[in-house]
Scaffold this motif. Structure first.
Motif, PDB file in Angstrom:
ATOM      1  N   SER A  53      72.101 -36.769-115.672  1.00 52.39           N
ATOM      2  CA  SER A  53      72.877 -37.951-116.050  1.00 52.39           C
ATOM      3  C   SER A  53      74.256 -37.855-115.392  1.00 52.39           C
ATOM      4  N   ASN A  54      75.021 -38.949-115.456  1.00 51.55           N
ATOM      5  CA  ASN A  54      76.370 -38.914-114.897  1.00 51.55           C
ATOM      6  C   ASN A  54      77.229 -37.872-115.609  1.00 51.55           C
ATOM      7  N   ARG A  69      79.484 -41.968-111.368  1.00 53.52           N
ATOM      8  CA  ARG A  69      79.061 -43.373-111.371  1.00 53.52           C
ATOM      9  C   ARG A  69      79.688 -44.124-110.189  1.00 53.52           C
ATOM     10  N   ARG A  84      69.423 -46.921-109.881  1.00 48.75           N
ATOM     11  CA  ARG A  84      69.164 -45.484-109.914  1.00 48.75           C
ATOM     12  C   ARG A  84      67.723 -45.161-109.520  1.00 48.75           C
TER      13      ARG A  84
END
Length: 101
Positions: A53-54, A69, A84
């Motif tokens: 994930s970010n 991001r 994504r």
């Protein structure tokens, strides 16, 4: 077909399959396209393709420069990607990331 005959002779079918198998993928992304990315953008793309994930990507960086991001958004614009999911597909199809790697 009612008599059980094939639409194409087996020899023709074999040649068609052999020809198709030898062709490079028509939509495979060009490794040159990835050359437009900065090292940081390439790293983010690799980490996204590995499922991070970010927030997890941010945790791996020792110095917070641009957030993941923002970096991934710049990458997607350069590569004409929508989201994504397309980024992950591109990373695998281009060989940037290998399954299980």
């Amino acid at each position: 077909m009612a008599a059980g005959d094939a639409l194409l002779a087996p020899s023709v079918t074999r040649r068609l399959i052999a020809d198709f198998a030898c062709r490079p993928p028509s939509r495979a992304p060009s490794p040159a396209a990835l050359g437009a990315l900065t090292p940081r953008e390439t790293e983010v793309l690799q980490l996204i393709a590995r499922g991070l994930s970010n927030a997890e990507i941010s945790d791996t960086w020792s110095s917070p420069s641009k957030p993941p991001r923002r970096t991934s958004g710049a990458s997607w614009a350069k590569l004409s990607l929508r989201d994504r999911a397309q980024a992950v597909i591109l990373a695998y199809e281009s060989g940037l990331v290998a399954p299980g790697g």
